[in-house]
Structure formats: structure tokens, C-alpha cells
Scaffold this motif. Structure first.
Motif, PDB file in Angstrom:
ATOM      1  N   LYS A  32       0.806  -0.929   0.201  1.00 14.30           N
ATOM      2  CA  LYS A  32      -0.261  -0.393   0.543  1.00 14.30           C
ATOM      3  C   LYS A  32       0.837   1.155  -0.187  1.00 14.30           C
ATOM      4  O   LYS A  32       0.207   2.311   0.379  1.00 14.30           O
ATOM      5  CB  LYS A  32      -0.731  -0.169   1.222  1.00 14.30           C
ATOM      6  N   LEU A  33       2.377   1.156  -0.080  1.00 17.29           N
ATOM      7  CA  LEU A  33       3.050   2.146  -0.211  1.00 17.29           C
ATOM      8  C   LEU A  33       3.565   3.204  -1.457  1.00 17.29           C
ATOM      9  O   LEU A  33       3.555   4.093  -1.475  1.00 17.29           O
ATOM     10  CB  LEU A  33       4.406   2.050   0.163  1.00 17.29           C
ATOM     11  N   VAL A  34       1.940   2.821  -2.441  1.00 16.95           N
ATOM     12  CA  VAL A  34       2.437   3.574  -3.602  1.00 16.95           C
ATOM     13  C   VAL A  34       2.019   4.761  -3.270  1.00 16.95           C
ATOM     14  O   VAL A  34       0.580   4.619  -3.221  1.00 16.95           O
ATOM     15  CB  VAL A  34       2.026   2.550  -4.892  1.00 16.95           C
ATOM     16  N   LYS A 151      21.990   4.035   1.679  1.00 15.48           N
ATOM     17  CA  LYS A 151      20.996   4.749   1.145  1.00 15.48           C
ATOM     18  C   LYS A 151      20.183   4.443   0.115  1.00 15.48           C
ATOM     19  O   LYS A 151      20.480   4.537  -1.055  1.00 15.48           O
ATOM     20  CB  LYS A 151      21.402   6.002   1.948  1.00 15.48           C
ATOM     21  N   ILE A 152      19.263   4.327   0.259  1.00 19.79           N
ATOM     22  CA  ILE A 152      17.930   3.771  -0.867  1.00 19.79           C
ATOM     23  C   ILE A 152      17.083   4.778  -1.108  1.00 19.79           C
ATOM     24  O   ILE A 152      16.669   4.932  -2.563  1.00 19.79           O
ATOM     25  CB  ILE A 152      17.230   2.866  -1.359  1.00 19.79           C
ATOM     26  N   PHE A 153      16.947   6.045   0.086  1.00 23.11           N
ATOM     27  CA  PHE A 153      15.784   6.740  -0.069  1.00 23.11           C
ATOM     28  C   PHE A 153      15.961   7.575   1.063  1.00 23.11           C
ATOM     29  O   PHE A 153      16.112   7.388   2.077  1.00 23.11           O
ATOM     30  CB  PHE A 153      14.204   6.472  -0.016  1.00 23.11           C
ATOM     31  N   SER A 162       8.309   0.828  -9.052  1.00 23.75           N
ATOM     32  CA  SER A 162       9.934   0.910  -9.086  1.00 23.75           C
ATOM     33  C   SER A 162      10.914   0.576  -7.604  1.00 23.75           C
ATOM     34  O   SER A 162      11.354  -0.367  -6.955  1.00 23.75           O
ATOM     35  CB  SER A 162      10.575   1.136 -10.058  1.00 23.75           C
ATOM     36  N   ALA A 163      10.278   1.639  -6.723  1.00 25.13           N
ATOM     37  CA  ALA A 163      10.734   1.834  -5.675  1.00 25.13           C
ATOM     38  C   ALA A 163      10.194   0.627  -4.398  1.00 25.13           C
ATOM     39  O   ALA A 163      10.651   0.249  -3.649  1.00 25.13           O
ATOM     40  CB  ALA A 163      10.637   3.245  -4.902  1.00 25.13           C
ATOM     41  N   ALA A 169      13.779  -5.853  -1.875  1.00 24.90           N
ATOM     42  CA  ALA A 169      15.350  -6.026  -1.896  1.00 24.90           C
ATOM     43  C   ALA A 169      15.781  -5.456  -0.705  1.00 24.90           C
ATOM     44  O   ALA A 169      17.036  -6.700  -0.252  1.00 24.90           O
ATOM     45  CB  ALA A 169      15.111  -5.636  -2.838  1.00 24.90           C
ATOM     46  N   GLY A 170      15.635  -4.574  -0.459  1.00 29.99           N
ATOM     47  CA  GLY A 170      16.779  -3.857   1.306  1.00 29.99           C
ATOM     48  C   GLY A 170      15.903  -4.195   2.366  1.00 29.99           C
ATOM     49  O   GLY A 170      17.027  -4.689   3.316  1.00 29.99           O
TER      50      GLY A 170
END
Length: 412
Positions: A32-34, A151-153, A162-163, A169-170
Motif C-alpha cells: 500500500k506504499l505506492v 541509503k536507498i531513499f 519500482s521503489a 530487496a532492502g
């Protein structure tokens, strides 16, 4: 803070973003993060991949064993086992040997590269190799997609599909994001007819309300709306209810100075903190902004161009900040002006326009609002004549805001 009236657009914009802030945080699952906004900097918890893996179906080898291999000079290696993706098996590769692997399989100990299957041929426990493979060929190194601790975001970033994949993956199954504000739009006017109802003689459809509603719902916000007549008691009741149940209240109409313009007067009676009223911008001059406790309140003028311009240039920046965003979601591009435009020295003017490709570059053409709603609907962009600028000559480069996602489609 004392109220300010008849201020410049630059001051109005500054006062707007200075006086609003993001709401609290909430923990939301990945699915639900989009469209949500990071409420903190995000660092990967794990390495992806977790170990060196094969990028291809083929054979894991030592590079020296396939040096100078070709169709004219094949190298023959003994197959000592096989590995598939998702399964772990201890195999140590020795000189003169190969291990058969699938894409995604862990590399055996001692392997340096993978020769793709199309450059090989199996024969009775052996494989002929027809291509060399330097160390690292067809190998996805541990942590090469995302490394643990990287750091990815950043806080304030908007999360796209895609995030979400990168978060998984993280090592994340949920994330702290800013809460989305709830919004209520109250349109005033005894002549205004709510959507879905018949528009009789002397009445008008609630076009401003619909426009604002659609902009906000396109951003994923929950929006309530209602139409009320020009009656101080009715308006007071509607605003009192809205101020107690939502985070942001927007009114449409009744923002000017006539005896029928009651909204600002009612808000004054309710005790809001007005920050400004009337801005030297065109269209949109009658806009007012203030706070009711922690609630954000905008009063928008009733004329359709004025309503939309004030919404786009002052309300949306406030909404974006309340959502936690660090930047506007309305793209801006450089475009060449097709014809001269004139402004006023002590005024900021916003010009509806049509943006298209011409001669290999973006060209923006002003649209005179002779048919208001129809011309507004045909505009796909908007640009500004800043205060202090009286003329922008044809051929000048201006910053054009894109009002439609498909504005730069090749078909234009």
C-alpha cells in the motif's frame, strides 16, 4: 501573526509554505506504499543478492580453464555437479572442472565466471566450452543490486512502483510514511448546483468544486465535498463541521468584498487565524489563506480561471508540503514563447497556454480565455509573467508548468 492584505504573489507563496507542515507518521505495508511519501531516510537492511549468483543458465568455471576458448579452440571440462536458483549446496570447483548452473543459482566455491549455455555443449559428463570468460563474466556480485547499509531513499521522496521493489530487496515489509491529509471542499453560492443535479435556468454547475475534487483525488487524497447557499448561518454550520473532521478545508466562491461574499467573514467569526487575503496575482486575486488551530484553510475565488490558478499556485504547494513532499509534483519544462506577452509591473500574471513540439523544440503559445471553461480545458500548460516584468518577447525561454501528464507525448 497579523493578517496581511493585497500582498505580492511571492510573499503569499512564502507565507503559505512557512505556515504548513506535514502531518504525523504511520507505518504502512509494502503493498500500500505506492504514492506515499517517506517520513525518514531509508537504508537497506540486507545485501541483494545475498551472495554471488549466476546471471545466466550455463557453467560456472575458473577463468584460466577457458582462456582463449573458441569454436576453433574448444576447452573440455569435467562436470562435477549442478546448482539451481533457490537451493544451497556445497560444491567446490577444482581445476579443469565445471558446475552446471541456472540463472540465480549460487556460485560454487572457487568459481570466477559463468559461460552462457549457448557457448557450450555437453557430452557424457563433460562440457565443451566455445568462449572464454574473464573473472566476473555473467556473475551478479553480492550486494550489487543494493548493499546493506546503503541509503536507498531520502525523507520526503515519493514512492513509485519500482521503489517498492527496491524496498523489498532492502529487507523491508513496511515503511514509515507521512499521513495523507483529509480534505473537504465547500462550494458556496445560491446559484451553484451540486454534481449530479439538474442545472436549471439561472443556475450554474459546480465546476470549480469538481475541478478541485478531481485534482485532489488524482493525488490519492480522500476528499469530501458539498454545496451550500449564500447564507451566513448555513455557511457557518458547513465550515464548523468541516473544520472538525478534516485536515484541510477549501472553499470556493464568496472570497471577495461584496455583501454576498460571506466566507471570510464567517471564518473571522469562527476565530480562524487569517494569514493573508487578496494577492497581487491574476487570475486569483481574491484568495485567502489561514489556519484554524492545526487545520489549513484556503478561500478560493469563484471565477473559474481565478479559482484554478489560486488552487494550482498556492493550494497545491501547501498540500504537497502537508503530504511531506520536498518538491512539487507538477513538472516544469523550458519552452520557447511563440508570441509576445504583456504583464503588469506590480502584478504576477499566470498565462494558460498550449505546449507542443515544433521544429525539434518545445514551443508554448498563450491561450486568451475568451471561452473560459473551454479554453481552460484545452490548455495543457501554464507559465508566469513575474511581478516587475511588463513584456516577455516572442522567442524568449519560459518555465512552463505541465497541467497534463501526457503533455510531452510524441503525438503532440
Amino acid at each position: 501573526m497579523s493578517r496581511r492584505e493585497d500582498i505580492s504573489f511571492q510573499d503569499a507563496y512564502r507565507l503559505t509554505v512557512e505556515n504548513v507542515k506535514p502531518l504525523g507518521r504511520e507505518l504502512v505495508p509494502l503493498t500500500k506504499l505506492v504514492g506515499r511519501v517517506c517520513a525518514e531516510d531509508v537504508y537497506s537492511k540486507v545485501n541483494t543478492p545475498s551472495a554471488d549468483v549466476s546471471l545466466k543458465d550455463g557453467f560456472a568455471v575458473k577463468s584460466k580453464d577457458v582462456s582463449n576458448a573458441s569454436s576453433a579452440n574448444p576447452k573440455q571440462l569435467r562436470i562435477i555437479g549442478s546448482l539451481v536458483a533457490g537451493k544451497q549446496r556445497e560444491i567446490e570447483l577444482t581445476d579443469g572442472c565445471a558446475v552446471k548452473v541456472t540463472s540465480g543459482a549460487l556460485l560454487p566455491k572457487g568459481a570466477e565466471a559463468v559461460v552462457s549455455v549457448e557457448f557450450t555443449r555437453e557430452r557424457e559428463g563433460y562440457v565443451e566450452i566455445y568462449a572464454d570468460a574473464e573473472p566476473g563474466r555473467n556473475v551478479l556480485k553480492k550486494g550489487s543490486d543494493v548493499g546493506a547499509g546503503s541509503k536507498i531513499f531520502c525523507e520526503g521522496e515519493l514512492l513509485y512502483p519500482s521503489a517498492i521493489s527496491l524496498l523489498a530487496a532492502g529487507g523491508y515489509d513496511s515503511l514509515w510514511v507521512y499521513k495523507r491529509p483529509s480534505v473537504e471542499v465547500v462550494a458556496t453560492g445560491s446559484e451553484v448546483v451540486a454534481p449530479g443535479r439538474k442545472v436549471g435556468v439561472g443556475k450554474i454547475a459546480a465546476t470549480n468544486l469538481l475541478n478541485i475534487y478531481c485534482w485532489l483525488t488524482s493525488l490519492g487524497l480522500k476528499v469530501r465535498s458539498r454545496v451550500v447557499k449564500d447564507d451566513a448561518k448555513v455557511i457557518r454550520a458547513a465550515l464548523s463541521e468541516a473544520l472538525h473532521r478534516v485536515d484541510v478545508v477549501l472553499t470556493s466562491g464568496g472570497a471577495w468584498k461584496s455583501e454576498k461574499d460571506l466566507v471570510v467573514k464567517v471564518l473571522d467569526d469562527l476565530g480562524w487565524q487569517m494569514i493573508y487575503h487578496r494577492v497581487k496575482m491574476g487570475p486569483g486575486k481574491a484568495v485567502a489563506f489561514g489556519l484554524f488551530g492545526s487545520k489549513v484553510v484556503f478561500c478560493l475565488p469563484g471565477g473559474p480561471p481565478s479559482n484554478e490558478v489560486a488552487f494550482l499556485q498556492l493550494v497545491l504547494p501547501a498540500i504537497f508540503k502537508v503530504c511531506g513532499l520536498r518538491r512539487s509534483l507538477i513538472p516544469v519544462v523550458k519552452a520557447r514563447l511563440a508570441e509576445e506577452v504583456r504583464g503588469q509591473k506590480d502584478w504576477t500574471q499566470f498565462i494558460y497556454s498550449r505546449l507542443k513540439y515544433s521544429g525539434g523544440e518545445l514551443v508554448v503559445k498563450p491561450i486568451p480565455l475568451k471561452r473560459r471553461l473551454q479554453d481552460m480545458a484545452e490548455a495543457n500548460s501554464m507559465f508566469m509573467i513575474p511581478e516587475g516584468v511588463e513584456v516577455i518577447e516572442a522567442g524568449s525561454i519560459v518555465d512552463a508548468q505541465l497541467l497534463r501528464p501526457q503533455t510531452l507525448a510524441p503525438t503532440l
